[in-house]
Design an enzyme around this catalytic site. Structure first.
Site, PDB file in Angstrom:
ATOM      1  N   HIS A   1       1.050  -1.168  -0.146  1.00  0.00           N
ATOM      2  CA  HIS A   1       0.118   0.077  -0.097  1.00  0.00           C
ATOM      3  C   HIS A   1       0.896   1.245  -0.020  1.00  0.00           C
ATOM      4  CE1 HIS A   1      -3.526   2.112   0.325  1.00  0.00           C
ATOM      5  NE2 HIS A   1      -3.735   2.184   1.892  1.00  0.00           N
TER       6      HIS A   1
ATOM      7  N   HIS B   1      -2.296  -2.203  -9.685  1.00  0.00           N
ATOM      8  CA  HIS B   1      -3.443  -1.794  -8.787  1.00  0.00           C
ATOM      9  C   HIS B   1      -4.332  -3.007  -8.507  1.00  0.00           C
ATOM     10  CE1 HIS B   1      -6.144   0.770  -6.866  1.00  0.00           C
ATOM     11  NE2 HIS B   1      -5.235   1.599  -6.519  1.00  0.00           N
TER      12      HIS B   1
HETATM   13  N1  CMX Z   1       5.141  -6.415  -9.951  1.00  0.00           N
HETATM   14  C1  CMX Z   1       5.194  -7.618 -10.162  1.00  0.00           C
HETATM   15  N2  CMX Z   1       3.893  -8.604  -9.719  1.00  0.00           N
HETATM   16  C2  CMX Z   1       2.816  -8.024  -9.533  1.00  0.00           C
HETATM   17  C3  CMX Z   1       2.746  -6.370  -9.538  1.00  0.00           C
HETATM   18  C4  CMX Z   1       3.949  -5.953  -9.778  1.00  0.00           C
HETATM   19  N3  CMX Z   1       3.845  -4.391  -9.569  1.00  0.00           N
HETATM   20  N4  CMX Z   1       1.429  -6.265  -9.211  1.00  0.00           N
HETATM   21  C5  CMX Z   1       0.790  -7.484  -9.313  1.00  0.00           C
HETATM   22  N5  CMX Z   1       1.699  -8.260  -9.299  1.00  0.00           N
HETATM   23  C6  CMX Z   1       1.314  -9.834  -9.124  1.00  0.00           C
HETATM   24  C7  CMX Z   1       0.704 -10.063  -7.747  1.00  0.00           C
HETATM   25  O1  CMX Z   1       1.958 -10.051  -6.885  1.00  0.00           O
HETATM   26  C8  CMX Z   1      -0.170 -11.185  -7.989  1.00  0.00           C
HETATM   27  O2  CMX Z   1       0.855 -12.294  -7.964  1.00  0.00           O
HETATM   28  P1  CMX Z   1       0.613 -13.883  -7.247  1.00  0.00           P
HETATM   29  O3  CMX Z   1      -0.536 -14.318  -8.125  1.00  0.00           O
HETATM   30  O4  CMX Z   1       1.854 -14.526  -7.473  1.00  0.00           O
HETATM   31  O5  CMX Z   1      -0.129 -13.528  -5.713  1.00  0.00           O
HETATM   32  C9  CMX Z   1      -0.481 -11.269  -9.435  1.00  0.00           C
HETATM   33  O6  CMX Z   1       0.516 -10.059 -10.109  1.00  0.00           O
HETATM   34  C10 CMX Z   1      -2.022 -10.595  -9.434  1.00  0.00           C
HETATM   35  O7  CMX Z   1      -2.004  -9.716  -8.757  1.00  0.00           O
HETATM   36  P2  CMX Z   1      -3.117  -8.364  -8.994  1.00  0.00           P
HETATM   37  O8  CMX Z   1      -4.451  -9.164  -9.125  1.00  0.00           O
HETATM   38  O9  CMX Z   1      -2.638  -7.855 -10.590  1.00  0.00           O
HETATM   39  O10 CMX Z   1      -2.952  -7.291  -8.144  1.00  0.00           O
HETATM   40  P3  CMX Z   1      -3.649  -7.490  -6.548  1.00  0.00           P
HETATM   41  O11 CMX Z   1      -4.743  -6.635  -6.328  1.00  0.00           O
HETATM   42  O12 CMX Z   1      -3.467  -8.602  -5.735  1.00  0.00           O
HETATM   43  O13 CMX Z   1      -2.320  -6.298  -5.840  1.00  0.00           O
HETATM   44  C11 CMX Z   1      -0.905  -4.377  -5.700  1.00  0.00           C
HETATM   45  C12 CMX Z   1      -2.448  -5.134  -6.227  1.00  0.00           C
HETATM   46  C13 CMX Z   1      -1.023  -2.942  -5.987  1.00  0.00           C
HETATM   47  C14 CMX Z   1      -0.809  -4.851  -4.346  1.00  0.00           C
HETATM   48  C15 CMX Z   1       0.143  -5.050  -6.674  1.00  0.00           C
HETATM   49  O14 CMX Z   1      -0.057  -4.513  -8.031  1.00  0.00           O
HETATM   50  C16 CMX Z   1       1.456  -4.602  -6.205  1.00  0.00           C
HETATM   51  O15 CMX Z   1       2.027  -5.411  -5.499  1.00  0.00           O
HETATM   52  N6  CMX Z   1       2.230  -3.632  -6.841  1.00  0.00           N
HETATM   53  C17 CMX Z   1       3.392  -3.287  -6.413  1.00  0.00           C
HETATM   54  C18 CMX Z   1       3.255  -2.318  -5.022  1.00  0.00           C
HETATM   55  C19 CMX Z   1       2.496  -1.096  -5.134  1.00  0.00           C
HETATM   56  O16 CMX Z   1       2.949  -0.545  -6.046  1.00  0.00           O
HETATM   57  N7  CMX Z   1       1.784  -0.925  -4.130  1.00  0.00           N
HETATM   58  C20 CMX Z   1       1.291   0.449  -4.257  1.00  0.00           C
HETATM   59  C21 CMX Z   1      -0.311   0.541  -4.639  1.00  0.00           C
HETATM   60  C22 CMX Z   1      -0.942   1.729  -4.654  1.00  0.00           C
HETATM   61  C23 CMX Z   1      -1.247   2.277  -3.086  1.00  0.00           C
HETATM   62  O17 CMX Z   1      -1.951   1.557  -2.337  1.00  0.00           O
HETATM   63  O18 CMX Z   1      -0.360   3.045  -2.446  1.00  0.00           O
END
Ligand code: CMX
Length: 442
Positions: A273, A320
């Site tokens: 987050h 996201h």
């Molecule tokens: N890099 C690598 N892998 C990623 C990714 C990224 N930026 N974003 C998603 N994925 C992966 C997830 O880890 C997940 O992997 P697993 O199946 O092995 O668990 C898969 O892709 C599916 O995830 P998703 O459905 O696309 O995304 P989620 O809703 O589960 O998670 C988020 C959303 C933001 C946590 C994720 O995209 C992420 O970890 N991003 C990087 C961290 C980040 O920038 N967070 C800030 C978000 C904004 C905020 O709240 O401030």
């Protein structure tokens, strides 16, 4: 003082007018089905389950956030501006979030004055922060500072004395205003205690929220505009994100705004987050270090991205849970950079990541959204203006997020939202329903 505040009077009228809508929906249409839940949603963080209500902002997956129906550019254009600044008063924005009405100049100035009157941080907060080890994370200090002030909660006091449910929102409003008015100084104090040799700049009672924050940080114009922009952009992202949802959940137990916001900030401190903004800078710095300060080529950058993914880490600032396009909060900050720091190497690198990372993430094939979120751009702006201690960045996010989550819990109490208590099931139950093709409803 607060009795005559225009915002409070207006809010009281809005609440009275709004309540029958919620009451009618609950009483007459309570059985209308709006969603169903699958096994993967139960295991997968309730993604996309429609079971929260807020009228303060709405996040469309393809369009991004709207505050009270307005896009980010529309919001910035309509709000009263600080004289000599391109950006609006944060106080006026809070008025807009709470009421849905754009405040006039007079209402905004009245609220700025009200914030100034309430801005004195009790000395015991600083004293307590100083007793903690200096390497304590700024988010721990920030969350603790909010929690420490809980003894001042009017909501807690009035609840103990006994008040009607319809009155709950009033002390929630008072507590929220008191907290918000103090957050700029608390944040700046934490920053300067940790990173500026414990030297402090007293608040200037004549300045607005963003201007005073920049002043206490000791950073000249246009950092005041950076602060205003930053706090508005980070304020609200509907109800399901971890910081908003945690604040809402804790407040649903009738915990006061101090407890609720402090808990919300603990959620914001997670790397998936709000902490992602510090992780982005860490990642960029790592690239710069490996490149001896030179910009990488696109091919080199691709390799850095793949190295991160292959080591099992996420690319911070990308992806996201709801958005399926570039975050308009990212775009808004990009436009600021284009205007104010177009040639800054780190900004160029951020742009290059924007060009390369979505393709890499698509090829990787996991992330549902390969586009940047708010955190991908924000740290670079802070770095440019001299705030290079990236551990601090989530506190800046937190000051902004407080505006949205506090507005939400005031309305939660105004509309009598219930104690939040979803139902859990066991894995054995899921297996049984899976073998039966679904749980028999009704
Ligand atoms: N890099 C690598 N892998 C990623 C990714 C990224 N930026 N974003 C998603 N994925 C992966 C997830 O880890 C997940 O992997 P697993 O199946 O092995 O668990 C898969 O892709 C599916 O995830 P998703 O459905 O696309 O995304 P989620 O809703 O589960 O998670 C988020 C959303 C933001 C946590 C994720 O995209 C992420 O970890 N991003 C990087 C961290 C980040 O920038 N967070 C800030 C978000 C904004 C905020 O709240 O401030």
């Amino acid at each position: 003082m607060a009795e005559t505040l225009t915002l409070k009077k207006k809010l009281a009228e809005k609440i009275e007018a709004f309540r029958p809508r919620t009451t009618r929906l609950n009483k007459e249409f309570g059985n209308v089905v709006i969603d169903q839940v699958t096994i993967s949603q139960a295991i997968g963080g309730a993604r996309d389950v429609r079971c929260l209500v807020t009228d303060i902002s709405y996040l469309d997956p393809h369009e991004g956030i709207r505050f009270r129906g307005k896009t980010i550019p529309e919001t910035f254009a309509a709000l009263p501006k600080v004289p000599g600044s391109d950006y609006p008063y944060v106080e006026g924005f809070f008025h807009f979030l709470l009421t849905g009405d754009m405040p006039g100049k007079g209402e905004t100035e009245e609220l700025v004055h009200e914030f100034q009157n309430r801005s004195q941080v009790p000395q015991y907060v600083f004293d307590a922060l100083r007793t903690l080890p200096r390497d304590t994370h700024p988010m721990t200090l920030f969350s603790a500072a909010i929690m420490l002030m809980q003894r001042e909660s009017l909501f807690a006091q009035r609840y103990t004395e006994g008040m009607k449910k319809t009155e709950y929102w009033e002390p929630m409003f008072e507590d929220s205003l008191n907290i918000l008015a103090r957050l700029p100084q608390i944040a700046a104090y934490i920053y300067r205690m940790k990173y500026r040799s414990d030297t402090h700049i007293p608040p200037d009672p004549k300045l607005d929220f963003g201007g005073n924050f920049a002043h206490m940080m000791g950073i000249p114009h246009p950092y005041d505009d950076v602060a205003r922009m930053y706090f508005v952009l980070h304020s609200d992202h509907e109800s399901g994100n971890v910081s908003a949802h945690t604040t809402h959940l804790v407040a649903s137990a009738l915990s006061d705004p101090y407890y609720s916001l402090s808990a919300g900030m603990a959620g914001l401190a997670g790397p998936l987050h709000g902490l992602a903004n510090q992780e982005v800078l860490r990642w960029i710095q790592d690239v710069m270090k490996k490149m001896d300060g030179k910009l990488p080529s696109e091919e080199q950058l691709k390799k850095f991205l793949w190295d991160t993914l292959k080591s099992g880490q996420v690319v911070p600032g990308y992806g996201h849970a709801v958005l399926r396009k570039t975050d308009p909060r990212y775009i808004s900050q990009m436009e600021f950079c284009q205007k104010n720091l177009p040639d800054y190497p780190m900004f160029k690198l951020v742009n290059m990541i924007y060009k390369v990372a979505p393709g890499v993430l698509q090829e990787h094939g996991k992330a549902k959204n390969p586009w940047p979120n708010v955190d991908a751009q924000s740290g670079v702006i802070q770095w440019y203006y001299g705030v290079r201690e990236y551990d601090f960045y989530t506190v800046l996010f937190g000051v902004g997020r407080a505006l949205g989550v506090l507005a939400n819990i005031i309305w939660d109490r105004a509309l009598g939202y219930a104690l939040e208590r979803p139902k859990s099931v066991t894995t054995e139950m899921l297996e049984k329903w899976a073998s039966e093709g679904g749980r028999k409803l009704g």
